[in-house]
Design an enzyme around this catalytic site. Structure first.
Site, PDB file in Angstrom:
ATOM      1  N   ARG A 235       0.859  -1.183   0.000  1.00 27.90           N
ATOM      2  CA  ARG A 235       0.000   0.000   0.000  1.00 27.90           C
ATOM      3  C   ARG A 235       0.896   1.233   0.000  1.00 27.90           C
ATOM      4  O   ARG A 235       1.873   1.301   0.763  1.00 27.90           O
ATOM      5  CB  ARG A 235      -0.918   0.040   1.228  1.00 27.90           C
ATOM      6  CG  ARG A 235      -2.072  -0.956   1.193  1.00 27.90           C
ATOM      7  CD  ARG A 235      -3.105  -0.626   0.084  1.00 27.90           C
ATOM      8  NE  ARG A 235      -4.207  -1.576   0.082  1.00 27.90           N
ATOM      9  CZ  ARG A 235      -4.304  -2.642  -0.715  1.00 27.90           C
ATOM     10  NH1 ARG A 235      -3.352  -2.902  -1.588  1.00 27.90           N
ATOM     11  NH2 ARG A 235      -5.354  -3.436  -0.649  1.00 27.90           N
ATOM     12  N   GLU A 264      -3.111   7.760  -5.773  1.00 32.11           N
ATOM     13  CA  GLU A 264      -3.334   6.978  -7.004  1.00 32.11           C
ATOM     14  C   GLU A 264      -4.551   7.517  -7.740  1.00 32.11           C
ATOM     15  O   GLU A 264      -5.617   7.630  -7.124  1.00 32.11           O
ATOM     16  CB  GLU A 264      -3.573   5.503  -6.641  1.00 32.11           C
ATOM     17  CG  GLU A 264      -2.360   4.857  -6.006  1.00 32.11           C
ATOM     18  CD  GLU A 264      -2.617   3.419  -5.525  1.00 32.11           C
ATOM     19  OE1 GLU A 264      -3.687   2.857  -5.811  1.00 32.11           O
ATOM     20  OE2 GLU A 264      -1.748   2.862  -4.861  1.00 32.11           O
ATOM     21  N   HIS A 283      -1.300  -0.100  -9.816  1.00 33.17           N
ATOM     22  CA  HIS A 283      -1.971  -0.952  -8.814  1.00 33.17           C
ATOM     23  C   HIS A 283      -2.649  -2.148  -9.509  1.00 33.17           C
ATOM     24  O   HIS A 283      -3.862  -2.368  -9.380  1.00 33.17           O
ATOM     25  CB  HIS A 283      -2.995  -0.149  -7.997  1.00 33.17           C
ATOM     26  CG  HIS A 283      -3.300  -0.801  -6.674  1.00 33.17           C
ATOM     27  ND1 HIS A 283      -3.592  -0.092  -5.542  1.00 33.17           N
ATOM     28  CD2 HIS A 283      -3.356  -2.120  -6.311  1.00 33.17           C
ATOM     29  CE1 HIS A 283      -3.821  -0.938  -4.542  1.00 33.17           C
ATOM     30  NE2 HIS A 283      -3.686  -2.168  -4.985  1.00 33.17           N
TER      31      HIS A 283
HETATM   32  P1  NAD Z   1      -0.838 -11.285   5.152  1.00 34.84           P
HETATM   33  O1  NAD Z   1      -1.810 -10.828   6.170  1.00 34.84           O
HETATM   34  O2  NAD Z   1      -0.792 -12.723   4.789  1.00 34.84           O
HETATM   35  O3  NAD Z   1       0.649 -10.844   5.592  1.00 34.84           O
HETATM   36  C1  NAD Z   1       0.952  -9.591   6.118  1.00 34.84           C
HETATM   37  C2  NAD Z   1       2.140  -9.760   7.049  1.00 34.84           C
HETATM   38  O4  NAD Z   1       2.536  -8.468   7.497  1.00 34.84           O
HETATM   39  C3  NAD Z   1       1.805 -10.601   8.299  1.00 34.84           C
HETATM   40  O5  NAD Z   1       2.707 -11.666   8.437  1.00 34.84           O
HETATM   41  C4  NAD Z   1       1.940  -9.598   9.441  1.00 34.84           C
HETATM   42  O6  NAD Z   1       2.442 -10.190  10.623  1.00 34.84           O
HETATM   43  C5  NAD Z   1       2.931  -8.601   8.847  1.00 34.84           C
HETATM   44  N1  NAD Z   1       2.931  -7.307   9.512  1.00 34.84           N
HETATM   45  C6  NAD Z   1       1.899  -6.677  10.109  1.00 34.84           C
HETATM   46  N2  NAD Z   1       2.316  -5.508  10.626  1.00 34.84           N
HETATM   47  C7  NAD Z   1       3.631  -5.402  10.346  1.00 34.84           C
HETATM   48  C8  NAD Z   1       4.610  -4.426  10.636  1.00 34.84           C
HETATM   49  N3  NAD Z   1       4.329  -3.318  11.351  1.00 34.84           N
HETATM   50  N4  NAD Z   1       5.852  -4.626  10.166  1.00 34.84           N
HETATM   51  C9  NAD Z   1       6.172  -5.746   9.472  1.00 34.84           C
HETATM   52  N5  NAD Z   1       5.283  -6.722   9.216  1.00 34.84           N
HETATM   53  C10 NAD Z   1       4.028  -6.550   9.636  1.00 34.84           C
HETATM   54  O7  NAD Z   1      -1.118 -10.386   3.871  1.00 34.84           O
HETATM   55  P2  NAD Z   1      -0.694 -10.710   2.368  1.00 34.84           P
HETATM   56  O8  NAD Z   1      -1.770 -11.485   1.701  1.00 34.84           O
HETATM   57  O9  NAD Z   1       0.703 -11.204   2.336  1.00 34.84           O
HETATM   58  O10 NAD Z   1      -0.771  -9.231   1.733  1.00 34.84           O
HETATM   59  C11 NAD Z   1       0.140  -8.218   2.128  1.00 34.84           C
HETATM   60  C12 NAD Z   1      -0.349  -6.878   1.621  1.00 34.84           C
HETATM   61  O11 NAD Z   1      -0.327  -6.859   0.200  1.00 34.84           O
HETATM   62  C13 NAD Z   1      -1.817  -6.566   1.956  1.00 34.84           C
HETATM   63  O12 NAD Z   1      -1.943  -5.994   3.230  1.00 34.84           O
HETATM   64  C14 NAD Z   1      -2.219  -5.597   0.877  1.00 34.84           C
HETATM   65  O13 NAD Z   1      -2.042  -4.283   1.336  1.00 34.84           O
HETATM   66  C15 NAD Z   1      -1.219  -5.856  -0.241  1.00 34.84           C
HETATM   67  N6  NAD Z   1      -1.866  -6.323  -1.485  1.00 34.84           N
HETATM   68  C16 NAD Z   1      -1.619  -5.617  -2.617  1.00 34.84           C
HETATM   69  C17 NAD Z   1      -2.209  -6.013  -3.813  1.00 34.84           C
HETATM   70  C18 NAD Z   1      -1.923  -5.279  -5.093  1.00 34.84           C
HETATM   71  O14 NAD Z   1      -2.732  -5.346  -6.023  1.00 34.84           O
HETATM   72  N7  NAD Z   1      -0.800  -4.602  -5.199  1.00 34.84           N
HETATM   73  C19 NAD Z   1      -3.054  -7.122  -3.836  1.00 34.84           C
HETATM   74  C20 NAD Z   1      -3.271  -7.838  -2.658  1.00 34.84           C
HETATM   75  C21 NAD Z   1      -2.664  -7.425  -1.465  1.00 34.84           C
END
Ligand code: NAD
Length: 331
Positions: A235, A264, A283
């Site tokens: 994000r 965005e 995105h």
């Molecule tokens: P997930 O919940 O499986 O993993 C997120 C990880 O981040 C977890 O292991 C959590 O412990 C960790 N985390 C939380 N707070 C943290 C911090 N302060 N510092 C470091 N680590 C921390 O989520 P995911 O499925 O791996 O997705 C990750 C992110 O990807 C989502 O939150 C979303 O914002 C983003 N995403 C982007 C797109 C895109 O189109 N670009 C699509 C899907 C998801």
């Protein structure tokens, strides 16, 4: 209303076809209506008889829920449920479900594509050659990928998949993730300081929340000893964009790959739009024909499961357990 036992309404969606959803409800003989409404009054009017809802952007407020006496389940397309008043849904015994993992492959592959594109400078050279510049020296220095270190900020579903893919290129992986105790696949769990100091590539995969907004700012860029490439497919606001631009101008990082931005689409005056070492995409990380098809199918299934008396794949409002309007069997 048709003679079907159940009625399901899609409040709104921005995809052209609802074929997958239709197939799911046809199988169980439920009626499906695509409403395309977003106003509160319209939502109440069109969803009043619905047993289940599918939702994308329309705001499902307490007032809407209070006027839907039959609604047992709301399934949101995708991960976020910002459009849904979760407390109201829970109070009224309505299950809220999402699909948290429909695009893991896409985002992980997009991330690795950005690392490789920046490290090998393929987008830069493509532009050069098409501008009649046949000279690899214009792109030097280029460093070997094998033996480099990738630091992941957040190692959940996407982070782990990035690690798996990049390991095939001989890259070591470490991660800062304060919410996990151990990590599989030869990934070293460490602190943020070490990730910032010792990474050649840094990739962000944590969620955006109050504690991660501007997690990477001026202070953090100052600590990046190896002038890494920074990739953000998570994000935009996790990175302080003003500091990022300064870090690029000062050489604190050697490039950035960004699928997400603080604003965005970006302001046309955003200096990163003119930087050769910045790779941008709109995105799109989540997107593939397959991921969207899967999302539609699984969102519809979340509704159909509840209407058949089963729990959906992923319940967001866990507080609803024990007081659902739907009768859910325990087996
Ligand atoms: P997930 O919940 O499986 O993993 C997120 C990880 O981040 C977890 O292991 C959590 O412990 C960790 N985390 C939380 N707070 C943290 C911090 N302060 N510092 C470091 N680590 C921390 O989520 P995911 O499925 O791996 O997705 C990750 C992110 O990807 C989502 O939150 C979303 O914002 C983003 N995403 C982007 C797109 C895109 O189109 N670009 C699509 C899907 C998801």
């Amino acid at each position: 209303m048709a003679s079907s036992e159940h009625r399901v309404v899609i409040t709104d969606c921005d995809h052209g076809s609802i074929q997958e959803e239709k197939e799911e409800f046809d199988r169980m003989g439920a009626e499906l209506l695509l409403a395309q409404v977003r106003e509160e009054e319209d939502l109440i009017h069109v969803c009043r008889e619905a047993d289940g809802l599918i939702n994308q952007y329309a705001l499902l407020t307490r007032r809407v829920f209070e006027n839907l006496p039959k609604c047992k389940i709301v399934a949101r397309y995708g991960v976020g449920v910002d459009s849904i008043d979760l407390r109201a849904a829970t109070d009224l015994g309505i299950i809220v479900a999402n699909v948290p993992d429909y695009c893991i492959d896409e985002v992980a592959s997009h991330t690795v594509a950005m690392i490789l594109t920046l490290a090998r400078k393929t987008a830069f050279f493509d532009h050069q050659v098409k501008s009649n510049q046949w000279d690899f020296r214009k792109g030097v220095p280029i460093h070997r990928i094998q033996g480099k270190t990738l630091g992941l900020i957040g190692c959940g579903k996407i982070g782990l998949e990035v690690a798996k893919r990049i390991s095939a290129f001989g890259v070591e992986v470490m991660t800062f993730d304060p919410y996990i105790q151990r990590v599989e696949g030869g990934i070293k769990l460490t602190d943020l300081e070490t990730v910032l100091r010792k990474s050649d590539f840094i990739s962000i995969h944590c969620p955006l929340n109050d504690s991660t907004r501007h997690l990477i700012g001026e202070k953090e860029f100052q600590k990046m000893e190896r002038s890494p490439l920074l990739i953000n497919t998570s994000r935009g606001p996790i990175v302080d964009e003003k500091s990022l631009i300064q870090a690029l101008l000062n050489g604190l990082i050697s490039g950035a790959g960004l699928d997400v931005l603080e604003t965005e689409p970006p302001d046309p005056k955003n200096p990163m739009l003119k930087m050769e070492n910045v790779l941008l995409s709109p995105h799109v990380g989540f997107y593939s024909e397959e991921s969207i098809s899967e999302l539609k199918r699984r969102t519809a299934r979340n509704v159909s499961e509840v209407l058949k008396g089963k729990w959906p794949g992923s319940v967001v409002n866990q507080g609803v357990i024990g007081k659902t309007r739907a009768t859910i069997s325990m087996d």
